[in-house]
Structures are given as C-alpha cells and as structure tokens.
Write a protein that holds these residues in place. Sequence first.
Motif, PDB file in Angstrom:
ATOM      1  N   ARG A  12       0.843  -1.201   0.000  1.00  0.00           N
ATOM      2  CA  ARG A  12       0.000   0.000   0.000  1.00  0.00           C
ATOM      3  C   ARG A  12       0.875   1.247   0.000  1.00  0.00           C
ATOM      4  N   SER A  13       0.428   2.239  -0.760  1.00  0.00           N
ATOM      5  CA  SER A  13       1.144   3.513  -0.829  1.00  0.00           C
ATOM      6  C   SER A  13       0.688   4.434   0.298  1.00  0.00           C
ATOM      7  N   VAL A  14       1.412   5.514   0.472  1.00  0.00           N
ATOM      8  CA  VAL A  14       1.015   6.525   1.457  1.00  0.00           C
ATOM      9  C   VAL A  14      -0.389   7.026   1.142  1.00  0.00           C
ATOM     10  N   ASP A  15      -0.686   7.294  -0.129  1.00  0.00           N
ATOM     11  CA  ASP A  15      -2.022   7.775  -0.516  1.00  0.00           C
ATOM     12  C   ASP A  15      -3.109   6.766  -0.138  1.00  0.00           C
ATOM     13  N   GLU A  16      -2.830   5.482  -0.329  1.00  0.00           N
ATOM     14  CA  GLU A  16      -3.817   4.459   0.023  1.00  0.00           C
ATOM     15  C   GLU A  16      -4.047   4.395   1.528  1.00  0.00           C
ATOM     16  N   ILE A  17      -2.988   4.556   2.309  1.00  0.00           N
ATOM     17  CA  ILE A  17      -3.127   4.559   3.770  1.00  0.00           C
ATOM     18  C   ILE A  17      -3.936   5.776   4.214  1.00  0.00           C
ATOM     19  N   VAL A  18      -3.633   6.940   3.663  1.00  0.00           N
ATOM     20  CA  VAL A  18      -4.373   8.157   4.013  1.00  0.00           C
ATOM     21  C   VAL A  18      -5.858   7.981   3.662  1.00  0.00           C
ATOM     22  N   SER A  19      -6.135   7.449   2.498  1.00  0.00           N
ATOM     23  CA  SER A  19      -7.528   7.207   2.099  1.00  0.00           C
ATOM     24  C   SER A  19      -8.217   6.243   3.057  1.00  0.00           C
ATOM     25  N   ALA A  20      -7.498   5.205   3.467  1.00  0.00           N
ATOM     26  CA  ALA A  20      -8.074   4.233   4.402  1.00  0.00           C
ATOM     27  C   ALA A  20      -8.398   4.888   5.743  1.00  0.00           C
ATOM     28  N   VAL A  21      -7.514   5.765   6.216  1.00  0.00           N
ATOM     29  CA  VAL A  21      -7.767   6.470   7.478  1.00  0.00           C
ATOM     30  C   VAL A  21      -9.032   7.314   7.361  1.00  0.00           C
ATOM     31  N   PHE A  22      -9.146   8.082   6.278  1.00  0.00           N
ATOM     32  CA  PHE A  22     -10.302   8.963   6.113  1.00  0.00           C
ATOM     33  C   PHE A  22     -11.589   8.200   5.809  1.00  0.00           C
TER      34      PHE A  22
ATOM     35  N   LEU B 238     -12.587   5.710   7.644  1.00  0.00           N
ATOM     36  CA  LEU B 238     -13.104   5.270   8.945  1.00  0.00           C
ATOM     37  C   LEU B 238     -14.133   6.273   9.456  1.00  0.00           C
ATOM     38  N   SER B 239     -15.198   5.768  10.054  1.00  0.00           N
ATOM     39  CA  SER B 239     -16.215   6.686  10.577  1.00  0.00           C
ATOM     40  C   SER B 239     -15.649   7.573  11.675  1.00  0.00           C
ATOM     41  N   SER B 240     -14.649   7.093  12.400  1.00  0.00           N
ATOM     42  CA  SER B 240     -14.057   7.892  13.476  1.00  0.00           C
ATOM     43  C   SER B 240     -13.071   8.939  12.959  1.00  0.00           C
ATOM     44  N   ALA B 241     -12.733   8.872  11.672  1.00  0.00           N
ATOM     45  CA  ALA B 241     -11.789   9.833  11.100  1.00  0.00           C
ATOM     46  C   ALA B 241     -12.316  10.410   9.784  1.00  0.00           C
ATOM     47  N   ALA B 242     -13.627  10.485   9.667  1.00  0.00           N
ATOM     48  CA  ALA B 242     -14.228  11.054   8.458  1.00  0.00           C
ATOM     49  C   ALA B 242     -13.775  12.507   8.319  1.00  0.00           C
ATOM     50  N   PRO B 243     -13.463  12.918   7.100  1.00  0.00           N
ATOM     51  CA  PRO B 243     -12.904  14.265   6.898  1.00  0.00           C
ATOM     52  C   PRO B 243     -13.711  15.399   7.528  1.00  0.00           C
ATOM     53  N   HIS B 244     -15.029  15.312   7.505  1.00  0.00           N
ATOM     54  CA  HIS B 244     -15.825  16.425   8.049  1.00  0.00           C
ATOM     55  C   HIS B 244     -15.619  16.609   9.564  1.00  0.00           C
ATOM     56  N   LEU B 245     -15.156  15.570  10.245  1.00  0.00           N
ATOM     57  CA  LEU B 245     -14.931  15.677  11.687  1.00  0.00           C
ATOM     58  C   LEU B 245     -13.743  16.579  12.033  1.00  0.00           C
TER      59      LEU B 245
ATOM     60  N   PHE C 103      -4.016  18.100   9.622  1.00  0.00           N
ATOM     61  CA  PHE C 103      -3.960  16.683   9.988  1.00  0.00           C
ATOM     62  C   PHE C 103      -3.457  15.851   8.814  1.00  0.00           C
ATOM     63  N   SER C 104      -3.994  16.117   7.636  1.00  0.00           N
ATOM     64  CA  SER C 104      -3.596  15.367   6.450  1.00  0.00           C
ATOM     65  C   SER C 104      -2.104  15.541   6.175  1.00  0.00           C
ATOM     66  N   GLU C 105      -1.620  16.752   6.294  1.00  0.00           N
ATOM     67  CA  GLU C 105      -0.198  17.022   6.082  1.00  0.00           C
ATOM     68  C   GLU C 105       0.656  16.294   7.117  1.00  0.00           C
TER      69      GLU C 105
END
Length: 80
Positions: A22-32, A34-41, A49-51
């Motif tokens: 998995r690439s860094v982009d794929e890991i970041v996408s996987a984090v976002f 998650l319902s506990s880490a949805a971007p709107h939160l 945070f993304s940076e």
Amino acid sequence: MRAAGFSGPTRVTVTQGMVVQRSVDEIVSAVFSLSSAAPHLFADRLPAFSEDLRHLLTSAARNDRFAERRRDIDVAIWRP
C-alpha cells in the motif's frame, strides 16, 4: 434477528492472509474512510492533519510503500 423472523446465522469465514503493498495515498484514504476519522470531523483542521499524517507515513515508509497482511473476514448470514 430471530425475533424479526430471520433464521441463522450461517457463519462463513473468508480467509485472506495475503500480503498487499500500500502507498502513502492508500493509507491516508483508508484512514479517512473510517467513521471515526471522516474528513468532516476535522473541520478546518483537516489540511493540517492530512499534512502531518502524510509526513509521518512518508518518514516511516520503506520505498514509499507499506506491507499489510489482510485479515480474515467473518460473515454472519441471516435469511428470511
């Protein structure tokens, strides 16, 4: 589910065990995803945070990739 008239459950395990890259982009996408880490939160803190997440992952990555062993998936099937 039984009280609602369903029978079961029938349980099935989907065996994974494979290792995927998995690439860094794929890991970041996987984090976002998650319902506990949805971007709107994150509101206005999302860019920071993304940076920070990308910086942390990039510094920890070997050849810009991560290896992940896929976990088995347990499925419970209920039938009407």
